[in-house]
Design a protein around this motif. Structure first.
Motif, PDB file in Angstrom:
ATOM      1  N   LEU A  12       0.832  -1.206   0.000  1.00  0.00           N
ATOM      2  CA  LEU A  12       0.000   0.000   0.000  1.00  0.00           C
ATOM      3  C   LEU A  12       0.871   1.263   0.000  1.00  0.00           C
ATOM      4  CD1 LEU A  12      -2.767   1.359   0.213  1.00  0.00           C
ATOM      5  CD2 LEU A  12      -2.619   1.105   2.705  1.00  0.00           C
ATOM      6  N   ALA A  13       1.893   1.287   0.859  1.00  0.00           N
ATOM      7  CA  ALA A  13       2.781   2.451   0.919  1.00  0.00           C
ATOM      8  C   ALA A  13       3.515   2.649  -0.398  1.00  0.00           C
ATOM      9  CB  ALA A  13       3.780   2.289   2.064  1.00  0.00           C
ATOM     10  N   ALA A  14       3.969   1.547  -1.007  1.00  0.00           N
ATOM     11  CA  ALA A  14       4.685   1.652  -2.279  1.00  0.00           C
ATOM     12  C   ALA A  14       3.766   2.167  -3.382  1.00  0.00           C
ATOM     13  CB  ALA A  14       5.271   0.300  -2.658  1.00  0.00           C
ATOM     14  N   ALA A  15       2.521   1.688  -3.421  1.00  0.00           N
ATOM     15  CA  ALA A  15       1.592   2.095  -4.470  1.00  0.00           C
ATOM     16  C   ALA A  15       1.267   3.590  -4.380  1.00  0.00           C
ATOM     17  CB  ALA A  15       0.313   1.272  -4.381  1.00  0.00           C
ATOM     18  N   VAL A  16       0.917   4.038  -3.194  1.00  0.00           N
ATOM     19  CA  VAL A  16       0.574   5.451  -3.015  1.00  0.00           C
ATOM     20  C   VAL A  16       1.797   6.337  -3.233  1.00  0.00           C
ATOM     21  CG1 VAL A  16      -0.272   7.158  -1.364  1.00  0.00           C
ATOM     22  CG2 VAL A  16      -1.329   4.889  -1.462  1.00  0.00           C
ATOM     23  N   SER A  17       2.929   5.896  -2.719  1.00  0.00           N
ATOM     24  CA  SER A  17       4.146   6.696  -2.821  1.00  0.00           C
ATOM     25  C   SER A  17       4.631   6.802  -4.264  1.00  0.00           C
ATOM     26  CB  SER A  17       5.248   6.087  -1.946  1.00  0.00           C
ATOM     27  OG  SER A  17       4.857   6.064  -0.591  1.00  0.00           O
ATOM     28  N   PHE A  18       4.456   5.749  -5.041  1.00  0.00           N
ATOM     29  CA  PHE A  18       4.890   5.798  -6.441  1.00  0.00           C
ATOM     30  C   PHE A  18       4.089   6.839  -7.210  1.00  0.00           C
ATOM     31  CE2 PHE A  18       5.093   4.468 -10.860  1.00  0.00           C
ATOM     32  CZ  PHE A  18       6.448   4.196 -11.007  1.00  0.00           C
ATOM     33  N   LEU A  19       2.794   6.875  -6.988  1.00  0.00           N
ATOM     34  CA  LEU A  19       1.962   7.875  -7.660  1.00  0.00           C
ATOM     35  C   LEU A  19       2.334   9.290  -7.209  1.00  0.00           C
ATOM     36  CD1 LEU A  19      -1.513   6.097  -7.490  1.00  0.00           C
ATOM     37  CD2 LEU A  19       0.069   6.201  -9.429  1.00  0.00           C
ATOM     38  N   ALA A  20       2.581   9.457  -5.907  1.00  0.00           N
ATOM     39  CA  ALA A  20       2.965  10.771  -5.402  1.00  0.00           C
ATOM     40  C   ALA A  20       4.320  11.197  -5.974  1.00  0.00           C
ATOM     41  CB  ALA A  20       3.025  10.736  -3.874  1.00  0.00           C
ATOM     42  N   ALA A  21       5.271  10.264  -6.024  1.00  0.00           N
ATOM     43  CA  ALA A  21       6.590  10.587  -6.559  1.00  0.00           C
ATOM     44  C   ALA A  21       6.524  10.905  -8.045  1.00  0.00           C
ATOM     45  CB  ALA A  21       7.538   9.415  -6.313  1.00  0.00           C
ATOM     46  N   PHE A  22       5.682  10.204  -8.774  1.00  0.00           N
ATOM     47  CA  PHE A  22       5.530  10.483 -10.205  1.00  0.00           C
ATOM     48  C   PHE A  22       4.964  11.881 -10.415  1.00  0.00           C
ATOM     49  CE2 PHE A  22       3.043  10.426 -14.143  1.00  0.00           C
ATOM     50  CZ  PHE A  22       4.024  10.029 -15.049  1.00  0.00           C
ATOM     51  N   GLY A  23       3.985  12.243  -9.612  1.00  0.00           N
ATOM     52  CA  GLY A  23       3.423  13.573  -9.725  1.00  0.00           C
ATOM     53  C   GLY A  23       4.442  14.661  -9.418  1.00  0.00           C
ATOM     54  N   LEU A  24       5.273  14.443  -8.396  1.00  0.00           N
ATOM     55  CA  LEU A  24       6.302  15.427  -8.054  1.00  0.00           C
ATOM     56  C   LEU A  24       7.380  15.504  -9.126  1.00  0.00           C
ATOM     57  CD1 LEU A  24       6.782  14.704  -4.239  1.00  0.00           C
ATOM     58  CD2 LEU A  24       5.676  16.700  -5.269  1.00  0.00           C
ATOM     59  N   ALA A  25       7.772  14.342  -9.648  1.00  0.00           N
ATOM     60  CA  ALA A  25       8.843  14.313 -10.648  1.00  0.00           C
ATOM     61  C   ALA A  25       8.408  14.904 -11.975  1.00  0.00           C
ATOM     62  CB  ALA A  25       9.320  12.874 -10.848  1.00  0.00           C
ATOM     63  N   ARG A  26       7.116  14.850 -12.281  1.00  0.00           N
ATOM     64  CA  ARG A  26       6.622  15.345 -13.564  1.00  0.00           C
ATOM     65  C   ARG A  26       5.816  16.626 -13.406  1.00  0.00           C
ATOM     66  NH1 ARG A  26       9.916  12.142 -14.308  1.00  0.00           N
ATOM     67  NH2 ARG A  26       9.849  10.249 -15.614  1.00  0.00           N
ATOM     68  N   LEU A  31       9.719   7.571   3.071  1.00  0.00           N
ATOM     69  CA  LEU A  31      10.942   6.962   2.545  1.00  0.00           C
ATOM     70  C   LEU A  31      10.719   6.465   1.126  1.00  0.00           C
ATOM     71  CD1 LEU A  31      13.831   5.913   2.889  1.00  0.00           C
ATOM     72  CD2 LEU A  31      12.862   3.824   3.898  1.00  0.00           C
ATOM     73  N   ALA A  32       9.571   5.845   0.887  1.00  0.00           N
ATOM     74  CA  ALA A  32       9.269   5.338  -0.451  1.00  0.00           C
ATOM     75  C   ALA A  32       9.146   6.478  -1.456  1.00  0.00           C
ATOM     76  CB  ALA A  32       7.986   4.506  -0.417  1.00  0.00           C
ATOM     77  N   VAL A  33       8.513   7.574  -1.071  1.00  0.00           N
ATOM     78  CA  VAL A  33       8.387   8.726  -1.965  1.00  0.00           C
ATOM     79  C   VAL A  33       9.766   9.260  -2.335  1.00  0.00           C
ATOM     80  CG1 VAL A  33       7.555  11.095  -2.169  1.00  0.00           C
ATOM     81  CG2 VAL A  33       6.103   9.361  -1.112  1.00  0.00           C
ATOM     82  N   TYR A  34      10.651   9.342  -1.362  1.00  0.00           N
ATOM     83  CA  TYR A  34      11.993   9.856  -1.618  1.00  0.00           C
ATOM     84  C   TYR A  34      12.742   8.978  -2.618  1.00  0.00           C
ATOM     85  CZ  TYR A  34      16.790  11.379  -0.792  1.00  0.00           C
ATOM     86  OH  TYR A  34      18.067  11.835  -0.961  1.00  0.00           O
ATOM     87  N   VAL A  35      12.689   7.664  -2.422  1.00  0.00           N
ATOM     88  CA  VAL A  35      13.405   6.743  -3.311  1.00  0.00           C
ATOM     89  C   VAL A  35      12.806   6.773  -4.716  1.00  0.00           C
ATOM     90  CG1 VAL A  35      13.965   4.310  -3.725  1.00  0.00           C
ATOM     91  CG2 VAL A  35      14.099   5.240  -1.414  1.00  0.00           C
ATOM     92  N   PHE A  36      11.483   6.719  -4.818  1.00  0.00           N
ATOM     93  CA  PHE A  36      10.841   6.722  -6.131  1.00  0.00           C
ATOM     94  C   PHE A  36      11.081   8.036  -6.864  1.00  0.00           C
ATOM     95  CE2 PHE A  36       7.582   3.525  -4.392  1.00  0.00           C
ATOM     96  CZ  PHE A  36       8.368   2.466  -4.787  1.00  0.00           C
ATOM     97  N   HIS A  37      11.034   9.139  -6.142  1.00  0.00           N
ATOM     98  CA  HIS A  37      11.250  10.428  -6.795  1.00  0.00           C
ATOM     99  C   HIS A  37      12.669  10.516  -7.350  1.00  0.00           C
ATOM    100  CE1 HIS A  37      12.403  14.715  -6.958  1.00  0.00           C
ATOM    101  NE2 HIS A  37      11.178  14.878  -7.414  1.00  0.00           N
ATOM    102  N   ALA A  38      13.652  10.027  -6.595  1.00  0.00           N
ATOM    103  CA  ALA A  38      15.033  10.055  -7.062  1.00  0.00           C
ATOM    104  C   ALA A  38      15.179   9.266  -8.360  1.00  0.00           C
ATOM    105  CB  ALA A  38      15.968   9.493  -5.995  1.00  0.00           C
ATOM    106  N   TYR A  39      14.485   8.146  -8.458  1.00  0.00           N
ATOM    107  CA  TYR A  39      14.566   7.338  -9.680  1.00  0.00           C
ATOM    108  C   TYR A  39      13.828   8.014 -10.838  1.00  0.00           C
ATOM    109  CZ  TYR A  39      13.470   3.722 -13.062  1.00  0.00           C
ATOM    110  OH  TYR A  39      13.322   3.021 -14.230  1.00  0.00           O
ATOM    111  N   LEU A  40      12.597   8.439 -10.596  1.00  0.00           N
ATOM    112  CA  LEU A  40      11.780   8.990 -11.676  1.00  0.00           C
ATOM    113  C   LEU A  40      12.332  10.315 -12.190  1.00  0.00           C
ATOM    114  CD1 LEU A  40       8.261   8.192 -10.173  1.00  0.00           C
ATOM    115  CD2 LEU A  40       9.322   7.112 -12.159  1.00  0.00           C
TER     116      LEU A  40
END
Length: 279
Positions: free
Chosen positions: A85-99, A154-163
């Motif tokens: 659940l944390a990974a799913a929500v965080s990935f969407l949040a990180a994608f929005g921040l990165a784009r 933590l998940a948002v930070y890692v995903f944002h760095a990648y995206l």
């Protein structure tokens, strides 16, 4: 001279690595040996070892704590669902921040790391009040949502760095072909990010598995996770012997060991180093 200096440096690294391995593995080996009946004998002079391999201590765990295996399954389910659940929500949040197209993502990413570094107590107090108000105190959904909220930064930070460092050519091509946001994420972004997503889910699972303070505050009678149960094995009131407590600890570590060994190739993708963002 250069060769000697290189040899000395390599030797120093070997010594540091050896010391690190000893510090990490000696407590684990000590616990596992006690669980299987290999114990130090302090009554002899000089001290010796009592080697009587047995599985009785592992069986005694369910005798002392009759619901131990059910609580083990509860911990596994809560940790797995919270991590996903944390990974799913965080990935969407990180994608929005990165784009987002501005500097909001660059400014928000360090904030996520700060939030991830805060003591768990900073989250427990407001989360306990929120969970109580919505009627999820001492429930599986309540503790699962709380643990997901604690690890999400933590998940948002890692995903944002990648995206933020990933190429956007495939995304632009998909947009030109008429792909919507959902289709873009499902068919282009997520497949490319699958290794980092898998690695992050595993790390979040380990963090949730070892979570103590959140379930201690948010659960009590109806729901008990493994870290909370393990504290009972070390209370003076129960007067448990060390081999039984060691057996409980060994059982709790086994799933993590298997998970890390099986998915080690994914864990190599987990990286906290910020990547260079596009300008």
């Amino acid at each position: 001279m250069n060769g000697a200096a290189f040899w000395q440096r390599d030797r120093a690294r070997g010594v540091v690595l050896a010391v690190g391995l000893i510090v990490v593995f000696v407590p684990l080996l000590w616990t596992a040996s006690a669980a299987f009946g290999i114990l130090p004998n302090n009554h002899s002079s000089p001290p010796s070892w009592t080697v009587a391999p047995t599985l009785d201590h592992l069986a005694d765990v369910s005798v002392v704590e009759q619901a131990f295996w059910q609580e083990l399954a509860t911990s596994f389910g809560v940790s797995a669902v919270a991590a996903i659940l944390a990974a799913a929500v965080s990935f969407l949040a990180a994608f929005g921040l990165a784009r987002s197209g501005g500097r909001s993502g660059q400014r928000s990413a360090p904030l996520m790391l700060v939030l991830a570094s805060l003591p768990v107590m900073a989250y427990v107090v407001p989360l306990s009040d929120l969970v109580r108000r919505i009627g999820l105190l001492d429930t599986l959904p309540g503790v699962t949502l709380a643990e997901a909220a604690v690890t999400a930064p933590l998940a948002v930070y890692v995903f944002h760095a990648y995206l933020a460092s990933a190429g956007r050519e495939a995304e632009e091509a998909a947009r030109l072909d008429g792909a919507g946001l959902v289709g873009l994420i499902r068919t282009v972004v997520l497949p490319d990010a699958a290794p980092i997503v898998a690695a992050t889910v595993i790390v979040l699972f380990v963090l949730d598995w070892n979570q103590l303070l959140v379930p201690v505050v948010l659960t009590g009678i109806d729901v008990r996770t493994l870290p909370v149960v393990l504290t009972d094995f070390f209370t003076l009131e129960r007067e448990l012997d060390w081999p039984t407590a060691a057996a409980a600890l060994t059982i709790s570590l086994a799933p993590l060991l298997v998970l890390v060994v099986v998915f080690q190739r994914f864990l190599d993708r987990f990286d906290l180093t910020p990547h260079t963002t596009e300008t």
